[in-house]
Design an enzyme around this catalytic site. Structure first.
Site, short mmCIF file in Angstrom:
data_model
loop_
_atom_site.label_atom_id
_atom_site.label_comp_id
_atom_site.label_asym_id
_atom_site.label_seq_id
_atom_site.Cartn_x
_atom_site.Cartn_y
_atom_site.Cartn_z
N LYS A 1 -3.11 2.87 -11.60
CA LYS A 1 -2.74 1.69 -12.37
C LYS A 1 -3.04 1.92 -13.85
O LYS A 1 -3.98 2.63 -14.18
CB LYS A 1 -3.57 0.49 -11.90
CG LYS A 1 -3.21 -0.06 -10.53
CD LYS A 1 -4.10 -1.26 -10.19
CE LYS A 1 -3.86 -1.77 -8.78
NZ LYS A 1 -2.53 -2.32 -8.57
N ARG B 1 -1.17 -2.72 2.63
CA ARG B 1 -0.42 -2.77 3.89
C ARG B 1 -0.84 -1.65 4.83
O ARG B 1 -0.75 -1.78 6.05
CB ARG B 1 1.08 -2.75 3.59
CG ARG B 1 1.56 -1.49 2.92
CD ARG B 1 2.93 -1.65 2.27
NE ARG B 1 2.86 -2.44 1.04
CZ ARG B 1 3.92 -2.78 0.31
NH1 ARG B 1 5.14 -2.42 0.67
NH2 ARG B 1 3.77 -3.49 -0.79
N1 BES Z 1 -3.89 -5.08 -5.05
C1 BES Z 1 -2.55 -4.93 -5.50
C2 BES Z 1 -1.82 -6.25 -5.67
C3 BES Z 1 -2.25 -7.12 -6.82
C4 BES Z 1 -1.63 -7.01 -8.05
C5 BES Z 1 -3.22 -8.09 -6.64
C6 BES Z 1 -2.02 -7.83 -9.10
C7 BES Z 1 -3.60 -8.90 -7.67
C8 BES Z 1 -3.00 -8.79 -8.90
C9 BES Z 1 -1.77 -4.09 -4.50
O1 BES Z 1 -2.49 -3.12 -3.82
C10 BES Z 1 -0.71 -3.38 -5.26
O2 BES Z 1 -1.03 -2.57 -6.09
N2 BES Z 1 0.54 -3.70 -4.95
C11 BES Z 1 1.66 -3.09 -5.60
C12 BES Z 1 2.66 -2.74 -4.54
C13 BES Z 1 3.78 -1.88 -5.02
C14 BES Z 1 3.28 -0.53 -5.45
C15 BES Z 1 4.79 -1.76 -3.90
C16 BES Z 1 2.23 -4.08 -6.61
O3 BES Z 1 2.26 -5.28 -6.31
O4 BES Z 1 2.61 -3.66 -7.69
MN MN Z 2 -2.61 -1.32 -4.89
#
Ligand code: BES
Ligand code: MN
Ligand code: ZN
Length: 504
Positions: free
Chosen positions: A277, A352
């Site tokens: 990230k 997931r």
């Molecule tokens: N933990 C994150 C989701 C999240 C994002 C929670 C912002 C709270 C605030 C999750 O693991 C994630 O990174 N999801 C990705 C999925 C994508 C790569 C398909 C996302 O939402 O960008």
């Molecule tokens: Mn994630």
């Protein structure tokens, strides 16, 4: 595993108990240092306030809903005028909010008192007392590990009731105390820094607090997870020097009226892994990527004391998601607990993966409904913002029960369509599926991924990516990691009725 110079208790707010007592007005006047006085808009206030309508108006207090005014006083508790607006349509949520505004208006007072005024609010004495207790205790909760951390922010809450109302008020106050204590645990866990609250430590906390609340607690370590074939949790864990943990909690009442499985995402810290990230604000919140697991654990600590009649099994899926030489690579294939193979096209879609193993495990025992809760998708935050969680499922009755529970505790959840045509986005050329949908409808494709692991059993998925954090405090809600879902799951379990053929 980690050696850090000054380690601290991950759940500090749970170490002291606020005394909640039902007392007479005289006793409250003697003991309390702040007393709430509800004031309706444009109406002469009750005498005990010590001023009249004109006096209030001269200070700019109109009685508008949620407005507060602290009135200095030479003797006895300070009076806090709390605006209740127009009398009429009200519910426990309003009482909870107003009690919270009162508690926030006197942040340095340690002994607060509120009189039961249930008739004026159209709620029962017990519901009034419960809402007041939740509102005050949660508004005054804080997570603080600095110098004056030992000082409890609140000592006691005195609920003033007539002799006739005392018994009902005591029942409500006790329920409120149990719920607020559980929520405080959920908030503590979600706010605790990730290096302090590792997966191992989370499991230790589960053993401690689960044991104390009558739950059976089993902890599964890496070798056991290997033996069980939990390829999702193990895959995500590969980049971390901290070992993973799965925790299984069981609440087993004598003659259960239903069987629920609750599954919580326990990513103790989500860096994104190799799909790292950016170092933005959202990344800085990723210690709370275990809010789902926190809500499952916290809610289950309240079930016995609230007399829940459904049997509940909880699964906490705990690990960090880190980049390193041993981390999952893009294109790797994981084999999940149910034998499904998953091609990992983005290591940041890790939630997931860990949830899949637990969903599969939950289907291996008799169960009437499976509910999973996870900070799963940024798309859900974009869709609903920070006040509403998303819900999707294969069973309208379970979804509806979650919606109603959320409404009644003021943790709202709103349904998104589990539109099956989007399933094609998860197709892989070399495995059963990928972990990545397209750029659109991300919350839905994530839910469609999870659905593959529930074997057609009644199931719903709650996405709390938005509600897991709040940028500013509001009524009983806190700034920072919210622990959202604790009240929702408690209420869901208390009201649970096994679904019949999908009917609501
Ligand atoms: N933990 C994150 C989701 C999240 C994002 C929670 C912002 C709270 C605030 C999750 O693991 C994630 O990174 N999801 C990705 C999925 C994508 C790569 C398909 C996302 O939402 O960008
Ligand atoms: Mn994630
Ligand atoms: Zn995540």
């Amino acid at each position: 595993m980690n050696t850090i110079p000054r380690d601290f208790d991950p759940i500090p707010s749970t170490r002291y108990q606020v005394r909640v007592a039902v007392v007479s007005l005289k006793q409250a006047a003697d003991e309390a240092d702040a007393l709430a006085v509800p004031v309706a808009a444009g109406v002469e206030p009750p005498e005990e306030l010590g001023t009249d309508l004109a006096g209030l108006e001269s200070a700019g207090f109109t009685g508008k809903r949620g407005q507060t005014l602290v009135l200095p006083r030479a003797d006895g508790p300070v009076r806090v005028a709390v605006g209740i607006g127009e009398r009429g349509e009200t519910d426990p949520a309003l009482v909870r909010d107003l009690a919270a505004e009162f508690a926030r208006a006197v942040p340095w007072h340690r002994k607060l008192a509120i009189e039961v005024a249930s008739e004026g609010f159209g709620v029962s004495v017990a519901d009034f007392a419960q809402a007041v207790t939740e509102g005050v205790l949660l508004a005054r909760w804080r997570y603080f590990v600095g110098r004056d951390a030992e000082q409890p922010p609140l000592e006691s809450l005195l609920i003033v009731a007539s002799d006739d109302d005392t018994a009902a008020a005591e029942i409500g106050a006790e329920r409120g105390r149990i719920v607020a204590t559980a929520c405080s645990l959920g908030r503590d866990l979600a706010n605790c820094p990730a290096t302090t609250l590792s997966a191992v430590r989370m499991a230790e906390v589960a053993v401690e607090v689960g044991g104390a609340s009558g739950l059976e607690v089993e902890v599964f370590d890496k070798d056991q997870l290997i033996a069980m074939g939990c390829g999702g949790l193990l895959g995500v864990n590969r980049g971390s020097v901290e070992p993973p943990r799965m925790v299984r909690l069981r609440y087993q009442p004598a003659d259960p009226t239903g069987r629920i499985a609750l599954i919580g995402k326990g990513i103790m810290y989500d860096s994104g892994g190799i799909s790292l990230k950016p170092s933005d604000e959202s990344h800085a919140q990723m210690k709370n990527d275990m809010t789902g697991a926190a809500a499952v654990l916290a809610s289950m600590t309240a079930l016995r004391d609230l007399g829940c009649t459904a049997a509940v099994t909880g699964y906490l899926m705990c690990t960090d998601n880190m980049p390193s030489g041993s981390a999952m690579k893009l294109g790797d294939v994981l084999t999940m607990r149910n034998g499904t193979t998953v091609e990992v096209l983005n290591t940041d879609a890790e939630g997931r993966l860990v949830m899949a193993d637990a969903l599969a495990l939950a289907t291996e025992e008799p169960v009437d409904a499976i509910v999973d809760i996870a900070t799963l998708t940024g798309a859900c935050l974009r869709t609903f913002g920070v006040e509403i969680a998303g819900v999707m499922g294969n069973n309208p009755a379970v979804v509806e029960q979650l919606r109603r529970a959320g409404d009644s505790v003021d943790e709202p959840v709103w349904e998104l369509p589990l539109h099956r045509s989007y399933r094609s986005q998860l197709e892989s050329t070399i495995a059963d599926m990928t972990n990545m949908g397209g750029i659109n409808a991300g919350s839905i494709t994530a839910a469609l991924f999870l659905e593959e692991f529930v074997a057609g059993l009644p199931w719903a998925h709650v996405d709390i990516a938005g509600t897991a954090q709040l940028p500013a405090p509001r009524t009983w809600r806190n700034k920072g990691a919210t622990g959202f879902g604790t009240k929702l799951l408690i209420e869901f379990a208390l009201r649970f009725a096994a679904p019949k053929d999908g009917a609501a």
